[in-house]
Design an enzyme around this catalytic site. Sequence first.
Site, short mmCIF file in Angstrom:
data_model
loop_
_atom_site.label_atom_id
_atom_site.label_comp_id
_atom_site.label_asym_id
_atom_site.label_seq_id
_atom_site.Cartn_x
_atom_site.Cartn_y
_atom_site.Cartn_z
N TYR A 144 41.87 37.23 23.39
CA TYR A 144 41.54 38.13 24.50
C TYR A 144 42.77 38.24 25.40
O TYR A 144 43.38 37.23 25.76
CB TYR A 144 40.37 37.57 25.30
CG TYR A 144 39.97 38.39 26.50
CD1 TYR A 144 39.33 39.61 26.34
CD2 TYR A 144 40.24 37.94 27.80
CE1 TYR A 144 38.96 40.37 27.44
CE2 TYR A 144 39.86 38.70 28.90
CZ TYR A 144 39.22 39.91 28.71
OH TYR A 144 38.85 40.66 29.80
N ASP A 239 50.70 35.32 25.01
CA ASP A 239 49.85 35.48 26.18
C ASP A 239 49.51 34.06 26.67
O ASP A 239 48.68 33.38 26.07
CB ASP A 239 48.59 36.25 25.80
CG ASP A 239 47.63 36.41 26.97
OD1 ASP A 239 47.77 35.65 27.96
OD2 ASP A 239 46.75 37.28 26.89
N LYS A 267 46.59 33.20 36.35
CA LYS A 267 45.82 32.00 36.69
C LYS A 267 46.60 30.95 37.50
O LYS A 267 46.69 31.06 38.70
CB LYS A 267 45.20 31.42 35.43
CG LYS A 267 44.38 32.51 34.69
CD LYS A 267 43.21 32.00 33.93
CE LYS A 267 42.56 33.04 33.06
NZ LYS A 267 41.29 33.54 33.54
N1 HOZ Z 1 38.00 36.44 31.09
C1 HOZ Z 1 37.61 35.27 31.79
C2 HOZ Z 1 37.31 34.15 30.88
N2 HOZ Z 1 38.19 33.92 29.81
C3 HOZ Z 1 36.40 35.51 32.63
C4 HOZ Z 1 36.77 35.71 34.01
C5 HOZ Z 1 35.62 35.77 35.01
O1 HOZ Z 1 34.50 36.11 34.66
O2 HOZ Z 1 35.84 35.48 36.16
#
Ligand code: HOZ
Length: 427
Positions: A144, A239, A267
């Site tokens: 992802y 990534d 992050k």
């Molecule tokens: N894409 C995030 C987890 N891999 C989720 C982020 C969120 O819901 O805050």
Amino acid sequence: MDRHKSHALFTEALRYIPGGVNSPVRAFRAVGGEPFFARRAFGSHVYDVDDNAYIDYVCTWGPSILGHAHPDVITAVKQAADRATSFGIPNAYEVDLARKICEWVPSVEKVRMTSSGTEATMTAIRLARGFTKRDKIIKFEGCYHGHVDSLLVKAGSGALTLGQPDSAGIPACLAALTLALPFNDIDAVRFALDHNKGEVAAIILEPLPANAGLIPPLPGYLEALRQLCTEHGTLLIFDEVMTGFRLGQAGAQGLFGVTPDLTTFGKVIGGGLPVGAVGGRRDIMDFLAPLGPVYQAGTLSGNPLAMAAGLAQLDTLEKEDGYTKLETLGQQLEDATRSALKRHKIDATFYRYGSMFCLFFTANPVHNLTQAMTSDRQRFARFFHGLLDRGIYLAPSQFETGFLSTAHSPEDIAATAHAVDEVLVAG
Ligand code: HOZ
């Protein structure tokens, strides 16, 4: 556990926000039930609006590596806010953070800040296409990279959790430029590059995929990708939005010893404020405007609060020998989990790298998305709710990764181990 205030807020949220949430996986759809609403968080704990406390292994999905509301981060943000919340003008914080990233990550000679990981990967793809003058990209099933159009193909995280790895709304002609291959299968990559000779701008991957659970790269796989990219004039993009500055100062690329051409971050470098970044080889980075022909911009890019928070977080991690602490805690959690699984004769697969971990309810090793999908998701849902009711918060999906912070204590780990035992007994 009484969560009536959370319930009332969720009911209200459903009226005004699609699905009641601002990011889909938060809606608890994969595990059933309703999300709790947070009021405050400190150290290793998050507290909901009903005043229930949870030991938090989500850590705001990765950023709070020092725990919530670390005093150094809060002080830095307050000091920055006293000067301004945004300039839209170059400022010293962004230079300091850029320098630190370049110092810690040897493959990064220049870096451009963005406001999210999604923006960073979007920029990396555009930059790779502009630099190579090629259109196609290769990604991997279950990886992802944010909700970028070209990358929401066989995607992980919320897209996978909700059964929508290929999102609606993406033009077929754009999706056709994305080749999605199984992770850890180097022959598939070789075949794709040979059959699309001179057409593939970049291979983008999470070097340690963490959005379909946590999937270890097989020995030699990342090295082979590096070699194939070099042979084909294709850029290798790591990534590291999740792994960057979490697995160590140089992230997954430092851990595995493989050098990408471009890297995306997010992050941890924002200390919990909205941030992302793309960095890499100078000759590629200089293709970005205003030096080069690839356009990229952002009003809040290099935002002083985010930069100050990120800098303070990285400084404190270094000062407090954070990575050693995280490894020790991670080992404790791993030992406790493995012995509970053994004691209760549970067929499961547990992976951990430093402060990132995942328990798959499948007996098979997990090296790709197909294997991850063999997990017993109903069992995970029971496990999740069992822990939640005992004050332990994991991500509400089998296909996410757990995080530790330096604020977690051996007592937190012991309490977690006790709860895991009870929940596994219950089945
Ligand atoms: N894409 C995030 C987890 N891999 C989720 C982020 C969120 O819901 O805050």
